[in-house]
Write an enzyme that holds these catalytic residues in place. Structure first.
Site, mmCIF file in Angstrom:
data_model
loop_
_atom_site.group_PDB
_atom_site.id
_atom_site.type_symbol
_atom_site.label_atom_id
_atom_site.label_comp_id
_atom_site.label_asym_id
_atom_site.label_seq_id
_atom_site.Cartn_x
_atom_site.Cartn_y
_atom_site.Cartn_z
ATOM 1 N N ALA A 54 -35.005 95.616 85.179
ATOM 2 C CA ALA A 54 -34.130 96.706 84.481
ATOM 3 C C ALA A 54 -33.221 95.786 83.299
ATOM 4 C CB ALA A 54 -33.053 96.622 85.649
ATOM 5 N N CYS A 55 -33.136 94.573 83.225
ATOM 6 C CA CYS A 55 -32.582 94.093 82.081
ATOM 7 C C CYS A 55 -33.399 94.125 80.976
ATOM 8 C CB CYS A 55 -32.237 92.559 82.370
ATOM 9 S SG CYS A 55 -33.488 91.416 82.905
#
Length: 110
Positions: A33-34
Site C-alpha cells: 500500500a505504501c
C-alpha cells in the site's frame, strides 16, 4: 493489518499476475500500500531482505467482512496455474544468473 497479506512470487512480475487475475474477476494489488501507483518495490519489503526476483512479483490481497470463503477458495484454485504460466515465460527462472544476484545485493544495500 490482519485482513491483508502480501505474497511474493519469484521470477514473475506482479502486474502480469494482476492481468491474469482480472480475467477471473479477482481483484488484488501489486506491491504494498505504501508504494501504490509506483513501479518501485516497497521500501518495507526491501528492508525485509527479499530478493529482487521476489519483490517485483509481490501481490497484495485485502479482505473485508464481506469476503466469502468461496472467493478465497477461487483465488487458491487459480493462482497455481497463473504462476506456472508466467514462470514458463520468465527469462529469470534460473538462479544461476550472476548479474541478477548482483542486482539483488545492490538493492539490499539501498
Amino acid at each position: 493489518m490482519p485482513n491483508t497479506t502480501n505474497i511474493g512470487f519469484k521470477y514473475i512480475e506482479g502486474e502480469a499476475i494482476l492481468l491474469l487475475l482480472n480475467k477471473y474477476g479477482i481483484c488484488a494489488s501489486s506491491g504494498s500500500a505504501c508504494t501504490s501507483g509506483s513501479l518501485e518495490p516497497s521500501h518495507v519489503l526491501r528492508a525485509m531482505g527479499l530478493p529482487y526476483t521476489t519483490l517485483h512479483g509481490s501481490i497484495r490481497f485485502s479482505l473485508c467482512r464481506y469476503t466469502t470463503e468461496a472467493e478465497i477458495d477461487r483465488v487458491i484454485e487459480v493462482m497455481p496455474a497463473i504462476v506456472e504460466r508466467l514462470r514458463a515465460l520468465s527469462p529469470f527462472k534460473n538462479d544461476d544468473s550472476s548479474w541478477l544476484q548482483g542486482q539483488e545485493q545492490a538493492l539490499a544495500h539501498r
